[in-house]
Design an enzyme around this catalytic site. Structure first.
Site, PDB file in Angstrom:
ATOM      1  N   ASN A 192     -18.207  23.776 -15.905  1.00 14.94           N
ATOM      2  CA  ASN A 192     -17.216  24.832 -15.672  1.00 14.94           C
ATOM      3  C   ASN A 192     -16.110  24.701 -16.703  1.00 14.94           C
ATOM      4  OD1 ASN A 192     -15.902  26.989 -14.220  1.00 14.94           O
ATOM      5  ND2 ASN A 192     -14.478  25.468 -13.410  1.00 14.94           N
ATOM      6  N   SER A 199     -10.016  22.676 -19.992  1.00 15.16           N
ATOM      7  CA  SER A 199     -10.906  21.539 -19.760  1.00 15.16           C
ATOM      8  C   SER A 199     -12.311  22.045 -19.477  1.00 15.16           C
ATOM      9  CB  SER A 199     -10.449  20.718 -18.549  1.00 15.16           C
ATOM     10  OG  SER A 199      -9.098  20.311 -18.665  1.00 15.16           O
ATOM     11  N   ARG A 211     -16.107  32.463  -7.581  1.00 17.56           N
ATOM     12  CA  ARG A 211     -16.687  32.209  -6.262  1.00 17.56           C
ATOM     13  C   ARG A 211     -16.665  30.717  -5.984  1.00 17.56           C
ATOM     14  NH1 ARG A 211     -18.096  34.807  -1.996  1.00 17.56           N
ATOM     15  NH2 ARG A 211     -20.132  33.805  -1.821  1.00 17.56           N
ATOM     16  N   ASP A 224     -12.694  21.919  -8.940  1.00 14.48           N
ATOM     17  CA  ASP A 224     -12.125  21.490 -10.226  1.00 14.48           C
ATOM     18  C   ASP A 224     -11.910  19.977 -10.284  1.00 14.48           C
ATOM     19  OD1 ASP A 224     -11.997  24.195 -10.928  1.00 14.48           O
ATOM     20  OD2 ASP A 224      -9.971  24.406 -10.119  1.00 14.48           O
ATOM     21  N   HIS A 269     -12.088  25.358 -17.191  1.00 11.66           N
ATOM     22  CA  HIS A 269     -10.897  25.549 -16.347  1.00 11.66           C
ATOM     23  C   HIS A 269      -9.663  25.609 -17.240  1.00 11.66           C
ATOM     24  CE1 HIS A 269      -8.493  25.442 -12.724  1.00 11.66           C
ATOM     25  NE2 HIS A 269      -7.737  24.512 -13.290  1.00 11.66           N
TER      26      HIS A 269
END
Length: 317
Positions: free
Chosen positions: A108, A137, A92, A146, A110
């Site tokens: 986060n 990452s 999301r 990101d 990634h």
């Protein structure tokens, strides 16, 4: 050891969530999973979390505006007592309001070596570009997709004949190794003396003509090697705490602050009789706006009038 409370947001199988959850079962892990939440009530990861005794929450985002849905999630995070958020396959886009509420406290994972290949299809893009390595990452979440500061990465070799799926499968192993380690370091950094001093330093040296030195065995901040307006103390005199020492306007203000929050404020040895106040920095979740305000107030008590006048003019803009 008081463990930091982390909420994990997922949308699907939750394999990275599982890596964080099982790492948290180690008694030495500095965090615990307080909640696993999802925008997909059918996300398989929810069943895993529930089976392991972790509270869960799920609500479909369909039919809801982005900010409205994020407010619902935010409410659940706060009800769970979450101090940090870990995104683990949460598919999301987050509203600016939600990101702002968790600024500096949301990570986060990634599947690329950022800043390369933000967004989707990262593995195929790396293969198509002829890269020798893909990777993953861990980064701090900001309003731009990101784009937050990268905390750590692992490279994963791209083999001859690799497909996006085969590269993704190996990269997932790397993600599972990296995420728990980085999260553990992240939630403990606010108790690290070096990190805390750096935060104080940035704010103190931003004040006009301020400089840093060493005084009485403590890092100190003054104006052009003159009067001091702040000290950073780490277990000074063996009291076992990390704190910022700043000047108050009068002993009455010092007493008022201590009465208002005796866990946060204290009367430091030697400097206390002169009206200085200690602000503890080792309690977790430092209010850096308060620290910045107290530094500026203390700076004003020793700064020449011409400097305070310049700061007053700057504050008007």
């Amino acid at each position: 050891m008081t463990k930091a409370k982390v909420a994990v947001l997922i949308s699907g199988r939750g394999s990275n969530m599982a890596a964080l959850l099982y790492a948290a079962k180690n008694p030495t892990c500095p965090y615990e999973i307080a909640l696993v939440a999802s925008n997909n009530p059918d996300a398989p990861g929810l069943a895993l979390a529930a089976a392991e005794g972790v509270p869960t929450f799920a609500h479909s985002h369909k039919g809801m505006k982005r900010a409205e849905f994020d407010s619902l999630i935010d409410l659940e995070l706060r009800k769970a007592g979450a101090e940090y958020v870990a995104l683990a396959g949460y598919m999301r886009l987050l509203s600016p309001e939600f990101v702002a509420r968790w600024e500096g406290r949301m990570l986060n994972v990634h599947p690329s070596l950022l800043p390369r290949y933000k967004g989707l299809d990262t593995h195929q893009r790396a293969i198509d570009a002829g890269d020798s390595h893909g990777g993953c990452s861990i980064h701090i979440v900001t309003a731009d997709l990101d784009d937050g500061p990268v905390l750590a990465q692992i490279e994963v070799a791209i083999l001859s004949g690799d497909t996006a799926d085969s590269l993704a499968a190996r990269t997932l192993f790397a993600e599972h190794q990296l995420y728990p380690h980085v999260l553990a370091e992240f939630v403990t950094r606010e108790r690290s003396p070096d990190w805390l001093l750096d935060q104080v330093r940035q704010r103190a040296l931003a004040l006009p003509q301020s400089d840093e030195g060493l005084s009485h065995g403590m890092s100190s901040f003054g104006i052009e090697k003159g009067k001091k307006f702040a000290y950073f103390t780490q277990d000074h005199h063996g009291i076992g705490i990390i704190a910022l020492l700043v000047k108050t306007s009068a002993p009455e203000e010092q007493a008022m602050l201590i009465d208002s929050d005796p866990d946060l404020y204290y009367r430091p040895a030697y400097l206390g009789p002169a009206g200085w106040i200690g602000i503890r920095l080792d309690l977790g979740q430092v209010d850096w706006d308060l620290v910045e305000d107290r530094l500026q107030r203390s700076w004003r008590t020793v700064a020449p009038r011409k400097l305070t006048a310049l700061l007053d003019v700057a504050d008007q803009f």
